[in-house]
Motif scaffolding. Sequence first.
Motif, PDB file in Angstrom:
ATOM      1  N   ALA A   3       8.023  71.633  26.022  1.00 35.47           N
ATOM      2  CA  ALA A   3       8.243  72.698  24.912  1.00 35.47           C
ATOM      3  C   ALA A   3       9.279  73.777  25.140  1.00 35.47           C
ATOM      4  O   ALA A   3      10.108  74.057  24.183  1.00 35.47           O
ATOM      5  CB  ALA A   3       6.767  73.332  24.797  1.00 35.47           C
ATOM      6  N   SER A   4       9.185  74.226  26.331  1.00 35.17           N
ATOM      7  CA  SER A   4      10.396  75.220  26.877  1.00 35.17           C
ATOM      8  C   SER A   4      11.761  74.472  26.618  1.00 35.17           C
ATOM      9  O   SER A   4      12.740  75.055  26.282  1.00 35.17           O
ATOM     10  CB  SER A   4      10.118  75.504  28.080  1.00 35.17           C
ATOM     11  N   THR A   5      12.137  73.111  27.115  1.00 35.29           N
ATOM     12  CA  THR A   5      13.185  72.679  27.010  1.00 35.29           C
ATOM     13  C   THR A   5      13.544  72.480  25.558  1.00 35.29           C
ATOM     14  O   THR A   5      14.712  72.479  25.182  1.00 35.29           O
ATOM     15  CB  THR A   5      13.056  71.054  27.494  1.00 35.29           C
ATOM     16  N   LEU A   6      12.660  72.167  24.810  1.00 34.30           N
ATOM     17  CA  LEU A   6      13.026  72.206  23.214  1.00 34.30           C
ATOM     18  C   LEU A   6      13.384  73.245  22.551  1.00 34.30           C
ATOM     19  O   LEU A   6      14.198  73.478  21.635  1.00 34.30           O
ATOM     20  CB  LEU A   6      11.963  71.253  22.422  1.00 34.30           C
ATOM     21  N   ILE A   7      12.886  74.158  23.144  1.00 31.49           N
ATOM     22  CA  ILE A   7      13.134  75.688  22.689  1.00 31.49           C
ATOM     23  C   ILE A   7      14.639  76.311  23.015  1.00 31.49           C
ATOM     24  O   ILE A   7      15.374  76.824  22.397  1.00 31.49           O
ATOM     25  CB  ILE A   7      11.856  76.760  23.059  1.00 31.49           C
ATOM     26  N   ALA A   8      14.791  75.829  24.213  1.00 32.23           N
ATOM     27  CA  ALA A   8      16.074  76.062  24.843  1.00 32.23           C
ATOM     28  C   ALA A   8      17.275  75.233  24.322  1.00 32.23           C
ATOM     29  O   ALA A   8      18.323  75.662  24.426  1.00 32.23           O
ATOM     30  CB  ALA A   8      16.015  76.206  26.522  1.00 32.23           C
ATOM     31  N   HIS A   9      17.115  74.149  24.076  1.00 32.09           N
ATOM     32  CA  HIS A   9      18.134  72.982  23.635  1.00 32.09           C
ATOM     33  C   HIS A   9      17.735  72.279  22.342  1.00 32.09           C
ATOM     34  O   HIS A   9      16.379  72.027  22.120  1.00 32.09           O
ATOM     35  CB  HIS A   9      18.166  71.908  24.645  1.00 32.09           C
ATOM     36  N   PRO A  10      18.425  71.946  21.491  1.00 27.71           N
ATOM     37  CA  PRO A  10      18.241  71.096  20.298  1.00 27.71           C
ATOM     38  C   PRO A  10      17.728  69.777  20.652  1.00 27.71           C
ATOM     39  O   PRO A  10      17.995  69.258  21.797  1.00 27.71           O
ATOM     40  CB  PRO A  10      19.647  70.746  19.712  1.00 27.71           C
ATOM     41  N   ILE A  11      16.839  69.232  20.075  1.00 25.65           N
ATOM     42  CA  ILE A  11      16.235  67.980  20.304  1.00 25.65           C
ATOM     43  C   ILE A  11      17.185  66.714  20.315  1.00 25.65           C
ATOM     44  O   ILE A  11      17.007  66.027  21.167  1.00 25.65           O
ATOM     45  CB  ILE A  11      15.160  67.617  19.060  1.00 25.65           C
ATOM     46  N   SER A  12      18.429  66.845  19.916  1.00 24.30           N
ATOM     47  CA  SER A  12      19.446  65.951  19.735  1.00 24.30           C
ATOM     48  C   SER A  12      20.060  65.901  21.344  1.00 24.30           C
ATOM     49  O   SER A  12      20.279  64.856  21.729  1.00 24.30           O
ATOM     50  CB  SER A  12      20.517  66.171  18.985  1.00 24.30           C
ATOM     51  N   HIS A  13      20.130  67.230  22.094  1.00 22.46           N
ATOM     52  CA  HIS A  13      20.408  67.144  23.312  1.00 22.46           C
ATOM     53  C   HIS A  13      19.295  66.400  24.232  1.00 22.46           C
ATOM     54  O   HIS A  13      19.619  66.078  25.338  1.00 22.46           O
ATOM     55  CB  HIS A  13      20.536  68.632  23.892  1.00 22.46           C
ATOM     56  N   LEU A  14      18.105  66.940  24.060  1.00 21.58           N
ATOM     57  CA  LEU A  14      17.023  66.120  24.949  1.00 21.58           C
ATOM     58  C   LEU A  14      17.157  64.752  24.833  1.00 21.58           C
ATOM     59  O   LEU A  14      16.997  63.954  25.699  1.00 21.58           O
ATOM     60  CB  LEU A  14      15.627  66.625  24.394  1.00 21.58           C
ATOM     61  N   ILE A  15      17.599  64.072  23.513  1.00 20.11           N
ATOM     62  CA  ILE A  15      17.308  62.734  23.438  1.00 20.11           C
ATOM     63  C   ILE A  15      18.655  62.129  24.103  1.00 20.11           C
ATOM     64  O   ILE A  15      18.693  61.029  24.986  1.00 20.11           O
ATOM     65  CB  ILE A  15      17.607  62.330  21.882  1.00 20.11           C
ATOM     66  N   ARG A  16      19.803  62.834  23.911  1.00 19.67           N
ATOM     67  CA  ARG A  16      21.073  62.566  24.761  1.00 19.67           C
ATOM     68  C   ARG A  16      20.861  62.670  26.169  1.00 19.67           C
ATOM     69  O   ARG A  16      21.354  61.483  26.889  1.00 19.67           O
ATOM     70  CB  ARG A  16      22.171  63.376  24.360  1.00 19.67           C
ATOM     71  N   GLY A  17      20.077  63.645  26.728  1.00 23.74           N
ATOM     72  CA  GLY A  17      19.944  63.847  27.890  1.00 23.74           C
ATOM     73  C   GLY A  17      19.166  62.356  28.492  1.00 23.74           C
ATOM     74  O   GLY A  17      19.388  62.023  29.769  1.00 23.74           O
ATOM     75  N   ILE A  18      18.114  62.056  27.916  1.00 25.46           N
ATOM     76  CA  ILE A  18      17.149  60.855  28.205  1.00 25.46           C
ATOM     77  C   ILE A  18      18.213  59.712  28.315  1.00 25.46           C
ATOM     78  O   ILE A  18      17.841  58.767  29.256  1.00 25.46           O
ATOM     79  CB  ILE A  18      16.276  60.736  27.379  1.00 25.46           C
ATOM     80  N   LYS A  19      18.991  59.442  27.345  1.00 22.26           N
ATOM     81  CA  LYS A  19      19.950  58.342  27.433  1.00 22.26           C
ATOM     82  C   LYS A  19      20.896  58.353  28.429  1.00 22.26           C
ATOM     83  O   LYS A  19      20.901  57.273  29.268  1.00 22.26           O
ATOM     84  CB  LYS A  19      20.507  58.209  26.013  1.00 22.26           C
ATOM     85  N   ALA A  20      21.100  59.422  29.030  1.00 23.79           N
ATOM     86  CA  ALA A  20      21.994  59.465  30.046  1.00 23.79           C
ATOM     87  C   ALA A  20      21.364  59.110  31.190  1.00 23.79           C
ATOM     88  O   ALA A  20      22.014  58.694  32.105  1.00 23.79           O
ATOM     89  CB  ALA A  20      22.873  61.017  30.069  1.00 23.79           C
ATOM     90  N   PHE A  21      20.218  59.707  31.446  1.00 26.31           N
ATOM     91  CA  PHE A  21      19.370  59.153  32.529  1.00 26.31           C
ATOM     92  C   PHE A  21      19.228  57.690  32.590  1.00 26.31           C
ATOM     93  O   PHE A  21      19.317  57.236  33.763  1.00 26.31           O
ATOM     94  CB  PHE A  21      18.025  60.044  32.356  1.00 26.31           C
ATOM     95  N   VAL A  22      19.229  57.280  31.596  1.00 28.72           N
ATOM     96  CA  VAL A  22      19.037  55.673  31.711  1.00 28.72           C
ATOM     97  C   VAL A  22      20.312  55.164  31.891  1.00 28.72           C
ATOM     98  O   VAL A  22      20.346  54.259  32.992  1.00 28.72           O
ATOM     99  CB  VAL A  22      18.583  55.247  30.193  1.00 28.72           C
TER     100      VAL A  22
END
Length: 223
Positions: A3-22
Amino acid sequence: TLASTLIAHPISHLIRGIKAFVVVFFKFTEHDFVKKIEEVCEFSQIYSKNGLPGLEEKLKSYKYDNMLKDGLNMIVQGYKLEEVNKSLETGLDRRYDREMIDYYVFKTMGAVAPAYGMVGTLVGLIFMLRVMGDSPEKIGPFLAVALVTTLYGLILAHLVFNPISNKLQHQAEINLRLGVMEIEGLKYVLEKQHPIYIKDNLASFIAPAVRKRLYKTIETKGK
């Protein structure tokens, strides 16, 4: 934490971060700087012998997508070196910015996870204090909950999120250094420099322990 991460960053950034992790952890291949320098030398020799037609023919079979290929394609299309350098440097900066987004997402998660572990600890202590007078036997389970939430927060932060963010940052910096080297190599190609000159000037981009492999082909020819 999410929740805090989604407040601090757009959801597109979170999805991009997960893809980058993979990509970084499961599809990552270490860049071979020595091989890239040898490719620059090869392009320089081809341009010296065959000019732009030779470069164009070589690029058709060159399977890697990188700054060097983009720059040579622009040269073949008629761009001046100054225009190519400006375009490539801008693209390199933007790529670095995009890759750092992945780092900031996991850095945020690593920062807030221990804090929410402490929140769980406080909640457990509150319930423990509520039953302290009436039901002392319940103190143990509530205390266990209070401690385990901090444990989870610390493990997620220091075993998962922070190491991931550090690796993403490292990968972004490696890609930046490689891009700078390729842009520098493009200049040497267009100047038709000798392979030894190119290797001497690009050797600063690689570790001293690896430089021996860079000059191995020259030493073999000398023998």
